[in-house]
Motif scaffolding. Structure first.
Motif, mmCIF file in Angstrom:
data_model
loop_
_atom_site.group_PDB
_atom_site.id
_atom_site.type_symbol
_atom_site.label_atom_id
_atom_site.label_comp_id
_atom_site.label_asym_id
_atom_site.label_seq_id
_atom_site.Cartn_x
_atom_site.Cartn_y
_atom_site.Cartn_z
ATOM 1 N N ILE A 1 11.010 1.196 -0.387
ATOM 2 C CA ILE A 1 12.187 1.102 -1.239
ATOM 3 C C ILE A 1 13.429 0.709 -0.447
ATOM 4 O O ILE A 1 14.340 0.067 -0.981
ATOM 5 N N LEU A 2 13.480 1.068 0.820
ATOM 6 C CA LEU A 2 14.643 0.736 1.637
ATOM 7 C C LEU A 2 14.634 -0.726 2.087
ATOM 8 O O LEU A 2 15.597 -1.189 2.700
ATOM 9 N N ALA A 3 13.531 -1.434 1.788
ATOM 10 C CA ALA A 3 13.452 -2.854 2.145
ATOM 11 C C ALA A 3 13.496 -3.747 0.901
ATOM 12 O O ALA A 3 13.158 -4.923 0.970
ATOM 13 N N VAL A 4 13.918 -3.177 -0.234
ATOM 14 C CA VAL A 4 13.992 -3.950 -1.473
ATOM 15 C C VAL A 4 15.043 -5.047 -1.329
ATOM 16 O O VAL A 4 16.132 -4.822 -0.788
ATOM 17 N N LEU B 1 0.819 -1.209 0.000
ATOM 18 C CA LEU B 1 0.000 0.000 0.000
ATOM 19 C C LEU B 1 0.855 1.262 0.000
ATOM 20 O O LEU B 1 0.572 2.216 -0.724
ATOM 21 N N PHE B 2 1.917 1.262 0.805
ATOM 22 C CA PHE B 2 2.725 2.470 0.967
ATOM 23 C C PHE B 2 4.126 2.372 0.366
ATOM 24 O O PHE B 2 4.823 3.376 0.258
ATOM 25 N N GLY B 3 4.560 1.177 0.010
ATOM 26 C CA GLY B 3 5.883 1.029 -0.584
ATOM 27 C C GLY B 3 6.979 0.975 0.466
ATOM 28 O O GLY B 3 6.813 1.431 1.601
ATOM 29 N N VAL C 1 7.241 2.130 -4.359
ATOM 30 C CA VAL C 1 6.568 3.384 -3.992
ATOM 31 C C VAL C 1 5.155 3.183 -3.468
ATOM 32 O O VAL C 1 4.533 4.131 -2.989
ATOM 33 N N GLY C 2 4.627 1.968 -3.569
ATOM 34 C CA GLY C 2 3.297 1.700 -3.038
ATOM 35 C C GLY C 2 2.188 1.909 -4.045
ATOM 36 O O GLY C 2 2.337 2.611 -5.042
#
Length: 269
Positions: A124-127, A120-122, A192-193
């Motif tokens: 990117i730092l957890a990719v 829902l919110f994305g 990005v969600g």
């Protein structure tokens, strides 16, 4: 931000931003030119339903999102061909139903955790490296279609009737583009969600369209703009402890508003 690149999660985030930029530049151009924005929105919300269903069934959320989204995307692509006059309404129903289904399945899943929220919110730092590999594979697939079929895609993009007279397989290209866009939407949602994915697919190409004279120039400018938006937004997020996806879109929106004040470079040919 430079010193943070010693950490794996930050390097993964930067690579994700660059791969996401390339996908958004190429496929986002098709979304804007072919007016597939509502379809992309429908896919994004269908992905949310797929994630909820996957969590309820106890399978991988990514598998659920891709499978559910592809099934509905192919149906929406068929609707756009066969029920063009009603396509917006039908896709709107699918859009709302997909989101509602995701919420209901989440409600029925005890302790469904953070996976649904990440879509829902994305995040990117957890990719993960797996996410990067999937995005790289999709980018390679898009280029393997786009490079050898460049003339056909250009004709298909701007004048389907002309493309048909030239023997271009318009229907096949329509479904191929929809499939690529659908998978891209699901992968980009992880960054990005759901709430912001449509903006990232549409803002860079919308800005690039004003200053491009060809489809391929538009794609190139879109890729560069997407990379600038993603890296700038990521830097702001790290510097001011903001949500990365939202920071990226705010940067993109600011540039879009600025572009409205700058005269266009000419019409595409």
């Amino acid at each position: 931000m430079i010193e943070l690149l010693q950490f794996d999660f930050m390097r993964n985030a930067l690579w994700a931003a660059l791969l996401c930029s390339a996908l958004c530049g190429i496929l986002g151009t098709m979304v804007v030119v072919k007016r597939y924005v509502i379809l992309a929105g429908g896919v994004a919300h269908a992905a949310y339903g797929g994630v909820g269903l996957a969590l309820y069934a106890g399978i991988s959320p990514r598998v659920g999102a891709v499978g559910f989204s592809l099934a509905l995307a192919l149906f929406m692509a068929w609707v756009m061909l066969k029920k063009a006059a009603r396509a917006d309404s039908i896709i709107g129903v699918i859009w709302a139903s997909g989101m509602a289904a995701g919420i209901i399945f989440a409600d029925l899943t005890p302790g469904y955790g953070s996976d649904l929220m990440s879509y829902l919110f994305g995040s990117i730092l957890a990719v993960t490296p797996e996410d990067l590999h999937l995005m790289a594979a999709l980018l390679a697939a898009a280029m393997s279609v786009g490079i050898p079929w460049s003339r056909e895609i250009a004709a298909f993009s701007y004048d389907e009737d002309f493309a048909r007279t030239r023997g271009v397989p318009v229907t096949l290209l329509h479904f191929v583009v929809v499939v690529l866009i659908s998978v891209a939407v699901v992968l980009i949602i992880r960054i990005v969600g759901l709430i912001l994915v449509i903006a990232l697919l549409t803002i860079p190409p919308s800005v690039a369209e004003k200053y491009s004279r060809s489809l391929w120039t538009m794609m190139g400018i879109s890729c560069v703009l997407s990379a600038l938006f993603c890296i700038s937004g990521l830097a702001l997020a790290v510097r001011f402890n903001l949500t990365a996806g939202a920071a990226i879109i705010l940067v993109a929106s600011a540039v879009y508003l600025l572009s409205l004040l700058i005269p266009a470079g000419g019409r595409k040919r």
